[in-house]
Design a protein around this motif. Structure first.
Motif, mmCIF file in Angstrom:
data_model
loop_
_atom_site.group_PDB
_atom_site.id
_atom_site.type_symbol
_atom_site.label_atom_id
_atom_site.label_comp_id
_atom_site.label_asym_id
_atom_site.label_seq_id
_atom_site.Cartn_x
_atom_site.Cartn_y
_atom_site.Cartn_z
ATOM 1 N N LEU A 68 0.829 -1.202 0.000
ATOM 2 C CA LEU A 68 0.000 0.000 0.000
ATOM 3 C C LEU A 68 0.869 1.259 0.000
ATOM 4 O O LEU A 68 0.616 2.193 -0.765
ATOM 5 C CB LEU A 68 -0.943 -0.001 1.206
ATOM 6 C CG LEU A 68 -1.856 1.220 1.344
ATOM 7 C CD1 LEU A 68 -2.740 1.395 0.114
ATOM 8 C CD2 LEU A 68 -2.706 1.084 2.608
ATOM 9 N N LEU A 69 1.885 1.278 0.825
ATOM 10 C CA LEU A 69 2.786 2.427 0.867
ATOM 11 C C LEU A 69 3.403 2.693 -0.504
ATOM 12 O O LEU A 69 3.452 3.836 -0.969
ATOM 13 C CB LEU A 69 3.906 2.189 1.883
ATOM 14 C CG LEU A 69 3.534 2.303 3.346
ATOM 15 C CD1 LEU A 69 4.627 1.691 4.213
ATOM 16 C CD2 LEU A 69 3.298 3.755 3.730
ATOM 17 N N GLU A 70 3.867 1.635 -1.137
ATOM 18 C CA GLU A 70 4.499 1.782 -2.446
ATOM 19 C C GLU A 70 3.504 2.296 -3.477
ATOM 20 O O GLU A 70 3.831 3.170 -4.283
ATOM 21 C CB GLU A 70 5.105 0.454 -2.894
ATOM 22 C CG GLU A 70 5.909 0.572 -4.162
ATOM 23 C CD GLU A 70 6.679 -0.698 -4.487
ATOM 24 O OE1 GLU A 70 6.514 -1.182 -5.616
ATOM 25 O OE2 GLU A 70 7.429 -1.188 -3.623
ATOM 26 N N ALA A 71 2.269 1.794 -3.444
ATOM 27 C CA ALA A 71 1.264 2.241 -4.409
ATOM 28 C C ALA A 71 0.941 3.722 -4.214
ATOM 29 O O ALA A 71 0.820 4.470 -5.193
ATOM 30 C CB ALA A 71 0.000 1.400 -4.276
ATOM 31 N N VAL A 72 0.818 4.172 -2.965
ATOM 32 C CA VAL A 72 0.554 5.586 -2.702
ATOM 33 C C VAL A 72 1.740 6.426 -3.159
ATOM 34 O O VAL A 72 1.578 7.471 -3.791
ATOM 35 C CB VAL A 72 0.236 5.833 -1.205
ATOM 36 C CG1 VAL A 72 0.139 7.326 -0.901
ATOM 37 C CG2 VAL A 72 -1.054 5.125 -0.809
ATOM 38 N N TYR A 73 2.929 5.964 -2.860
ATOM 39 C CA TYR A 73 4.150 6.671 -3.270
ATOM 40 C C TYR A 73 4.180 6.826 -4.790
ATOM 41 O O TYR A 73 4.413 7.914 -5.320
ATOM 42 C CB TYR A 73 5.364 5.884 -2.766
ATOM 43 C CG TYR A 73 6.695 6.518 -3.075
ATOM 44 C CD1 TYR A 73 7.235 7.483 -2.238
ATOM 45 C CD2 TYR A 73 7.433 6.139 -4.186
ATOM 46 C CE1 TYR A 73 8.467 8.070 -2.511
ATOM 47 C CE2 TYR A 73 8.662 6.704 -4.472
ATOM 48 C CZ TYR A 73 9.176 7.671 -3.619
ATOM 49 O OH TYR A 73 10.391 8.240 -3.891
ATOM 50 N N LEU A 74 3.928 5.737 -5.502
ATOM 51 C CA LEU A 74 3.950 5.776 -6.966
ATOM 52 C C LEU A 74 2.854 6.678 -7.518
ATOM 53 O O LEU A 74 3.063 7.386 -8.508
ATOM 54 C CB LEU A 74 3.809 4.366 -7.535
ATOM 55 C CG LEU A 74 5.001 3.445 -7.284
ATOM 56 C CD1 LEU A 74 4.661 2.021 -7.694
ATOM 57 C CD2 LEU A 74 6.237 3.937 -8.010
ATOM 58 N N ASP A 75 1.697 6.671 -6.875
ATOM 59 C CA ASP A 75 0.595 7.525 -7.300
ATOM 60 C C ASP A 75 0.980 9.000 -7.148
ATOM 61 O O ASP A 75 0.692 9.820 -8.021
ATOM 62 C CB ASP A 75 -0.656 7.200 -6.485
ATOM 63 C CG ASP A 75 -1.913 7.729 -7.126
ATOM 64 O OD1 ASP A 75 -2.158 7.422 -8.308
ATOM 65 O OD2 ASP A 75 -2.651 8.461 -6.433
ATOM 66 N N GLU A 76 1.651 9.328 -6.052
ATOM 67 C CA GLU A 76 2.113 10.700 -5.826
ATOM 68 C C GLU A 76 3.164 11.090 -6.865
ATOM 69 O O GLU A 76 3.149 12.210 -7.385
ATOM 70 C CB GLU A 76 2.697 10.840 -4.421
ATOM 71 C CG GLU A 76 1.660 10.746 -3.319
ATOM 72 C CD GLU A 76 0.732 11.949 -3.302
ATOM 73 O OE1 GLU A 76 1.221 13.086 -3.177
ATOM 74 O OE2 GLU A 76 -0.481 11.736 -3.438
ATOM 75 N N VAL A 77 4.073 10.181 -7.161
ATOM 76 C CA VAL A 77 5.094 10.445 -8.181
ATOM 77 C C VAL A 77 4.428 10.691 -9.534
ATOM 78 O O VAL A 77 4.765 11.648 -10.245
ATOM 79 C CB VAL A 77 6.120 9.288 -8.263
ATOM 80 C CG1 VAL A 77 6.993 9.411 -9.506
ATOM 81 C CG2 VAL A 77 6.976 9.260 -7.003
ATOM 82 N N GLN A 78 3.467 9.854 -9.873
ATOM 83 C CA GLN A 78 2.770 10.034 -11.154
ATOM 84 C C GLN A 78 2.060 11.380 -11.205
ATOM 85 O O GLN A 78 2.099 12.081 -12.223
ATOM 86 C CB GLN A 78 1.775 8.900 -11.396
ATOM 87 C CG GLN A 78 1.210 8.895 -12.791
ATOM 88 C CD GLN A 78 2.285 8.719 -13.841
ATOM 89 O OE1 GLN A 78 3.039 7.762 -13.807
ATOM 90 N NE2 GLN A 78 2.385 9.650 -14.773
#
Length: 194
Positions: A68-78
């Protein structure tokens, strides 16, 4: 600039079915809010409740907290990469500084997520390297255009600039106006010396 999605999509593939995609997006939004408000104290149960789904739905999409942390991080990067597109038609200085001001809030959120992620994965992990690459790819055209227009010094690169802005984002200040003043001073330092 939108090609950045291709580079990081391998790390957090999104569901294909419409209902699963909606739940995935609701969970990401709820997690982003929970982590912003509570930091590492945010629980998966709270995130599921905020999203209006059961904990089982959360675990189907994100089997572990690091997922979940990684998905949120990637979403923020995108999101920060995509935001660069709205500045391409502005004057070069305004385009670069507008994007960098958005980058400030992104960097503060990203730092909180990354700090917790560092307990699970190494700082040199592929996900972090890929994210840095796509962020640089989004911001570099804005910087280059400002340099070509003569409004930004030629002896800097996107790595320098994003590190400067990330450093400012890390300042613990209760006064947002102070951060804004510091950003203004730093951005003035990007102007060429006459």
């Amino acid at each position: 600039m939108s090609t950045s999605a291709v580079d990081i999509a391998e790390f957090a593939p999104r569901p294909k079915r419409a209902d699963a995609r909606r739940n995935y997006e609701k969970l990401l939004a709820a997690a982003r809010d929970a982590f912003a408000e509570q930091g590492t104290a945010a629980t998966l149960e709270d995130i599921a409740a905020r999203a209006g789904v059961g904990i089982g739905t959360l675990y189907r999409h994100f089997p572990t907290r690091p997922d979940l942390l990684e998905a949120v991080y990637l979403d923020e990067v995108q999101a920060i990469c995509d935001s660069a597109e709205k500045y391409v038609d502005q004057p070069p200085w305004d385009a670069l500084t507008g994007w960098l001001r958005e980058f400030i809030s992104f960097a503060a959120t990203k730092r909180a997520l990354a700090e917790e992620m560092f307990t699970y994965i190494d700082r040199d992990a592929a996900v972090f390297k890929s994210c840095a690459t796509v962020i640089y790819g989004a911001g570099e055209p804005l910087l280059k255009r400002a340099q070509e227009a003569g409004v930004v010094r030629a002896d800097t690169d996107i790595s320098d600039v994003t590190k400067m802005i990330s450093g400012i984002a890390a300042i613990r200040a209760s006064d947002p106006e102070q951060i804004d003043r510091i950003v203004s001073v730093a951005l003035d330092g990007l102007r060429p010396t006459r």
